[in-house]
Motif scaffolding. Structure first.
Motif, mmCIF file in Angstrom:
data_model
loop_
_atom_site.group_PDB
_atom_site.id
_atom_site.type_symbol
_atom_site.label_atom_id
_atom_site.label_comp_id
_atom_site.label_asym_id
_atom_site.label_seq_id
_atom_site.Cartn_x
_atom_site.Cartn_y
_atom_site.Cartn_z
ATOM 1 N N UNK A 1 0.806 -1.191 0.000
ATOM 2 C CA UNK A 1 0.000 0.000 0.000
ATOM 3 C C UNK A 1 0.855 1.263 0.000
ATOM 4 N N UNK A 2 2.048 1.237 -0.523
ATOM 5 C CA UNK A 2 2.882 2.444 -0.532
ATOM 6 C C UNK A 2 2.174 3.635 -1.154
ATOM 7 N N UNK A 3 2.482 4.779 -0.622
ATOM 8 C CA UNK A 3 1.894 6.022 -1.108
ATOM 9 C C UNK A 3 2.858 7.167 -0.883
ATOM 10 N N UNK A 4 2.285 8.360 -0.801
ATOM 11 C CA UNK A 4 3.068 9.584 -0.623
ATOM 12 C C UNK A 4 3.178 9.900 0.868
ATOM 13 N N UNK A 5 4.395 10.131 1.340
ATOM 14 C CA UNK A 5 4.620 10.335 2.773
ATOM 15 C C UNK A 5 5.394 11.626 3.044
ATOM 16 N N UNK A 6 5.011 12.282 4.124
ATOM 17 C CA UNK A 6 5.714 13.447 4.666
ATOM 18 C C UNK A 6 6.347 13.012 5.979
ATOM 19 N N UNK A 7 7.630 13.276 6.156
ATOM 20 C CA UNK A 7 8.351 12.913 7.381
ATOM 21 C C UNK A 7 8.540 14.174 8.212
ATOM 22 N N UNK A 8 8.035 14.144 9.454
ATOM 23 C CA UNK A 8 8.162 15.285 10.366
ATOM 24 C C UNK A 8 8.950 14.829 11.589
ATOM 25 N N UNK A 9 10.195 15.285 11.680
ATOM 26 C CA UNK A 9 11.079 14.890 12.772
ATOM 27 C C UNK A 9 12.184 15.935 12.897
ATOM 28 N N UNK A 10 12.588 16.240 14.115
ATOM 29 C CA UNK A 10 13.606 17.275 14.315
ATOM 30 C C UNK A 10 15.036 16.774 14.138
ATOM 31 N N UNK A 11 15.225 15.507 13.905
ATOM 32 C CA UNK A 11 16.571 14.954 13.725
ATOM 33 C C UNK A 11 16.834 14.672 12.249
ATOM 34 N N UNK A 12 17.730 15.435 11.617
ATOM 35 C CA UNK A 12 18.017 15.227 10.193
ATOM 36 C C UNK A 12 18.475 13.803 9.869
ATOM 37 N N UNK A 13 19.232 13.210 10.771
ATOM 38 C CA UNK A 13 19.726 11.848 10.528
ATOM 39 C C UNK A 13 18.569 10.860 10.448
ATOM 40 N N UNK A 14 17.583 10.990 11.350
ATOM 41 C CA UNK A 14 16.427 10.101 11.284
ATOM 42 C C UNK A 14 15.637 10.346 9.996
ATOM 43 N N UNK A 15 15.461 11.605 9.615
ATOM 44 C CA UNK A 15 14.725 11.889 8.378
ATOM 45 C C UNK A 15 15.398 11.226 7.180
ATOM 46 N N UNK A 16 16.721 11.315 7.113
ATOM 47 C CA UNK A 16 17.456 10.679 6.009
ATOM 48 C C UNK A 16 17.279 9.161 6.028
ATOM 49 N N UNK A 17 17.418 8.573 7.215
ATOM 50 C CA UNK A 17 17.295 7.116 7.351
ATOM 51 C C UNK A 17 15.886 6.661 7.001
ATOM 52 N N UNK A 18 14.885 7.375 7.500
ATOM 53 C CA UNK A 18 13.495 7.022 7.209
ATOM 54 C C UNK A 18 13.208 7.147 5.719
ATOM 55 N N UNK A 19 13.700 8.221 5.107
ATOM 56 C CA UNK A 19 13.496 8.417 3.660
ATOM 57 C C UNK A 19 14.049 7.228 2.880
ATOM 58 N N UNK A 20 15.289 6.870 3.168
ATOM 59 C CA UNK A 20 15.915 5.750 2.445
ATOM 60 C C UNK A 20 15.135 4.458 2.629
ATOM 61 N N UNK A 21 14.769 4.164 3.884
ATOM 62 C CA UNK A 21 14.063 2.915 4.172
ATOM 63 C C UNK A 21 12.708 2.869 3.468
ATOM 64 N N UNK A 22 11.975 3.961 3.529
ATOM 65 C CA UNK A 22 10.640 3.975 2.925
ATOM 66 C C UNK A 22 10.710 3.959 1.405
ATOM 67 N N UNK A 23 11.638 4.704 0.833
ATOM 68 C CA UNK A 23 11.766 4.701 -0.621
ATOM 69 C C UNK A 23 12.182 3.323 -1.136
ATOM 70 N N UNK A 24 13.005 2.613 -0.393
ATOM 71 C CA UNK A 24 13.392 1.252 -0.785
ATOM 72 C C UNK A 24 12.190 0.309 -0.769
ATOM 73 N N UNK A 25 11.191 0.632 0.057
ATOM 74 C CA UNK A 25 9.984 -0.191 0.152
ATOM 75 C C UNK A 25 8.843 0.330 -0.722
ATOM 76 N N UNK A 26 9.144 1.263 -1.627
ATOM 77 C CA UNK A 26 8.156 1.706 -2.594
ATOM 78 C C UNK A 26 7.381 2.962 -2.247
ATOM 79 N N UNK A 27 7.617 3.539 -1.079
ATOM 80 C CA UNK A 27 6.944 4.784 -0.700
ATOM 81 C C UNK A 27 7.600 5.959 -1.419
#
Length: 118
Positions: free
Chosen positions: A1-27
């Protein structure tokens, strides 16, 4: 069910990690924000399918942001994240209009799919 996601977090490192993980899973990550105020503005501007929202933001609680998103954009799913475990926040997430809660260490596209299809 991947879709369009907005990541809201104050830690740039987490945002980068989350982006990579989600994009690898089709988000598709359509944006990022570092605090609640910008997260609300970006959610309005970008109209994502999902907002991945940190509970501990520097300007306003993620719980407050989740409730504001639920009130203003009920079609946008919100999943709260934190370094804490689910036992601490799962009930609070539901009470504030979120679809669920994930510990940051458990974040994956599959985990999001599981929450959103419950």
């Amino acid at each position: 069910m991947p879709g369009r996601v907005l990541i809201v977090d104050d830690h740039p490192r987490f945002r980068r990690t989350a982006r990579r993980a989600l994009e690898c899973d089709g988000w598709t990550v359509v944006g990022e924000a570092q605090d609640g105020t910008n997260g609300l503005a970006e959610a309005q501007r970008l109209t994502p399918d999902l907002v991945l929202l940190d509970i501990g933001l520097p300007d306003v609680s993620g719980l407050v942001v989740a409730q504001r998103l639920a009130d203003a954009q009920p079609d946008v799913a919100v999943v709260l994240v934190s370094t804490q475990d689910a036992g601490d926040f799962a009930a609070l997430a539901a009470a504030h209009g979120a679809k669920g809660f994930l510990a940051k260490a458990d974040l994956s596209g599959a985990a999001l799919d599981g929450l959103l299809t419950q």
